[in-house]
Design a protein around this motif. Structure first.
Motif, PDB file in Angstrom:
ATOM      1  N   VAL A   1      43.197 136.150 -63.192  1.00  0.00           N
ATOM      2  CA  VAL A   1      44.005 135.081 -63.775  1.00  0.00           C
ATOM      3  C   VAL A   1      45.144 135.745 -64.541  1.00  0.00           C
ATOM      4  O   VAL A   1      44.911 136.585 -65.418  1.00  0.00           O
ATOM      5  N   LEU A   2      46.374 135.392 -64.189  1.00  0.00           N
ATOM      6  CA  LEU A   2      47.554 135.886 -64.894  1.00  0.00           C
ATOM      7  C   LEU A   2      48.205 134.726 -65.633  1.00  0.00           C
ATOM      8  O   LEU A   2      48.083 133.567 -65.228  1.00  0.00           O
ATOM      9  N   ILE A   3      48.916 135.069 -66.693  1.00  0.00           N
ATOM     10  CA  ILE A   3      49.604 134.064 -67.499  1.00  0.00           C
ATOM     11  C   ILE A   3      51.063 134.496 -67.628  1.00  0.00           C
ATOM     12  O   ILE A   3      51.346 135.598 -68.099  1.00  0.00           O
ATOM     13  N   LYS A   4      51.965 133.623 -67.204  1.00  0.00           N
ATOM     14  CA  LYS A   4      53.404 133.913 -67.231  1.00  0.00           C
ATOM     15  C   LYS A   4      54.168 132.622 -67.497  1.00  0.00           C
ATOM     16  O   LYS A   4      53.622 131.526 -67.441  1.00  0.00           O
ATOM     17  N   ARG A   5      55.469 132.777 -67.720  1.00  0.00           N
ATOM     18  CA  ARG A   5      56.346 131.629 -67.963  1.00  0.00           C
ATOM     19  C   ARG A   5      57.135 131.289 -66.700  1.00  0.00           C
ATOM     20  O   ARG A   5      57.648 132.189 -66.028  1.00  0.00           O
TER      21      ARG A   5
ATOM     22  N   ILE B   1      52.163 129.136 -67.618  1.00  0.00           N
ATOM     23  CA  ILE B   1      51.112 128.727 -66.693  1.00  0.00           C
ATOM     24  C   ILE B   1      50.075 129.834 -66.506  1.00  0.00           C
ATOM     25  O   ILE B   1      50.364 131.006 -66.729  1.00  0.00           O
ATOM     26  N   ALA B   2      48.896 129.420 -66.095  1.00  0.00           N
ATOM     27  CA  ALA B   2      47.847 130.355 -65.663  1.00  0.00           C
ATOM     28  C   ALA B   2      47.706 130.182 -64.161  1.00  0.00           C
ATOM     29  O   ALA B   2      47.753 129.063 -63.648  1.00  0.00           O
ATOM     30  N   PHE B   3      47.550 131.305 -63.454  1.00  0.00           N
ATOM     31  CA  PHE B   3      47.431 131.243 -61.995  1.00  0.00           C
ATOM     32  C   PHE B   3      46.582 132.400 -61.494  1.00  0.00           C
ATOM     33  O   PHE B   3      46.362 133.389 -62.197  1.00  0.00           O
ATOM     34  N   TYR B   4      46.092 132.235 -60.281  1.00  0.00           N
ATOM     35  CA  TYR B   4      45.295 133.285 -59.644  1.00  0.00           C
ATOM     36  C   TYR B   4      46.210 134.244 -58.893  1.00  0.00           C
ATOM     37  O   TYR B   4      47.118 133.819 -58.174  1.00  0.00           O
ATOM     38  N   HIS B   5      45.933 135.545 -59.062  1.00  0.00           N
ATOM     39  CA  HIS B   5      46.625 136.577 -58.297  1.00  0.00           C
ATOM     40  C   HIS B   5      45.641 137.724 -58.085  1.00  0.00           C
ATOM     41  O   HIS B   5      45.174 138.330 -59.064  1.00  0.00           O
TER      42      HIS B   5
ATOM     43  N   VAL C   1      53.698 141.039 -57.329  1.00  0.00           N
ATOM     44  CA  VAL C   1      53.250 139.696 -57.716  1.00  0.00           C
ATOM     45  C   VAL C   1      54.007 138.642 -56.905  1.00  0.00           C
ATOM     46  O   VAL C   1      53.413 137.759 -56.310  1.00  0.00           O
ATOM     47  N   GLY C   2      55.317 138.723 -56.905  1.00  0.00           N
ATOM     48  CA  GLY C   2      56.136 137.774 -56.157  1.00  0.00           C
ATOM     49  C   GLY C   2      56.115 136.378 -56.753  1.00  0.00           C
ATOM     50  O   GLY C   2      55.632 136.155 -57.866  1.00  0.00           O
ATOM     51  N   CYS C   3      56.615 135.425 -55.994  1.00  0.00           N
ATOM     52  CA  CYS C   3      56.620 134.037 -56.440  1.00  0.00           C
ATOM     53  C   CYS C   3      55.214 133.460 -56.299  1.00  0.00           C
ATOM     54  O   CYS C   3      54.431 133.888 -55.460  1.00  0.00           O
ATOM     55  N   ILE C   4      54.918 132.483 -57.128  1.00  0.00           N
ATOM     56  CA  ILE C   4      53.586 131.888 -57.193  1.00  0.00           C
ATOM     57  C   ILE C   4      53.580 130.594 -56.392  1.00  0.00           C
ATOM     58  O   ILE C   4      54.432 129.722 -56.594  1.00  0.00           O
ATOM     59  N   ASN C   5      52.622 130.479 -55.482  1.00  0.00           N
ATOM     60  CA  ASN C   5      52.470 129.249 -54.697  1.00  0.00           C
ATOM     61  C   ASN C   5      51.794 128.174 -55.544  1.00  0.00           C
ATOM     62  O   ASN C   5      50.957 128.482 -56.390  1.00  0.00           O
ATOM     63  N   GLU C   6      52.134 126.925 -55.274  1.00  0.00           N
ATOM     64  CA  GLU C   6      51.561 125.802 -56.019  1.00  0.00           C
ATOM     65  C   GLU C   6      50.032 125.826 -56.024  1.00  0.00           C
ATOM     66  O   GLU C   6      49.406 125.554 -57.037  1.00  0.00           O
ATOM     67  N   GLU C   7      49.426 126.153 -54.884  1.00  0.00           N
ATOM     68  CA  GLU C   7      47.960 126.100 -54.795  1.00  0.00           C
ATOM     69  C   GLU C   7      47.265 127.189 -55.610  1.00  0.00           C
ATOM     70  O   GLU C   7      46.059 127.107 -55.844  1.00  0.00           O
TER      71      GLU C   7
END
Length: 184
Positions: free
Chosen positions: A86-90, A78-82, A158-164
């Motif tokens: 934009v970070l990309i992780k599994r 996934i790609a997400f904002y942090h 970083v921690g866990c990624i929120n859905e939003e």
């Protein structure tokens, strides 16, 4: 004089047709470009990979395509904002999953060792959380495929990624052309 007048009229007619054709072509290109921009912005964003935390799956300078409307599951990239990046992780775990990281870098999900063919070398990496770790509600536990250097959910930085914060599922490499294809 009539030949010249007819010639001038024909030239004017051809110039007018040429101008109309040119205007139509330019308008079509502008509309097509606008549609592409809208699709890339709202449905299928494109990103350039800048780090190496997803090696060997993704490399620096790969261009990837995300799907904003995809359902996110364990194992997806996934790609997400942090922090405005934009970070990309599994995705390793979802809400209420229990993650355990063994001393040799093996990941356990809900008491079962994960089969991770996408990881070239197991490593504990940078971690400052206590295991076993329960993934909070509406969150995702993510890790990079290059476990020794990836800073991810194993670290409170970083921690866990929120859905939003999720942009979408990374599903395809589009450049360089030699690596074009679906992400697994």
């Amino acid at each position: 004089m009539t030949d010249k007048t007819n010639s001038d009229k024909e030239n004017h007619k051809h110039n007018k047709v040429f101008a109309q054709t040119l205007l139509t072509t330019i308008s079509s290109i502008i509309v097509a470009a606008a549609v592409i921009v809208l699709i890339c912005s709202f449905i299928l964003p494109v990103f350039k990979v800048t780090g190496d935390s997803m090696t060997p799956t993704l490399s620096k300078r790969d261009y990837i395509l995300c799907n904003k409307n995809a359902d996110i599951k364990k194992g997806d990239v996934i790609a997400f904002y942090h922090n405005r990046k934009v970070l990309i992780k599994r995705v390793i775990g979802t809400s209420n999953d229990i993650i355990n990281l063994l001393d040799d870098g093996t990941v356990e999900l809900n008491g079962k060792k994960l089969n991770e063919p996408y990881v070239s070398e197991k490593a504990v990496g940078e971690t400052d959380i206590t295991y076993p770790f329960t993934v909070p509600e509406s969150s995702f536990f993510v890790m990079g495929d290059k476990r020794d250097t990836s800073i991810d959910s194993r670290s409170t930085a970083v921690g866990c990624i929120n859905e939003e914060d999720i942009i979408g599922k990374v599903y395809m490499k589009i450049l360089p052309l030699g690596s074009f294809g679906k992400i697994k």
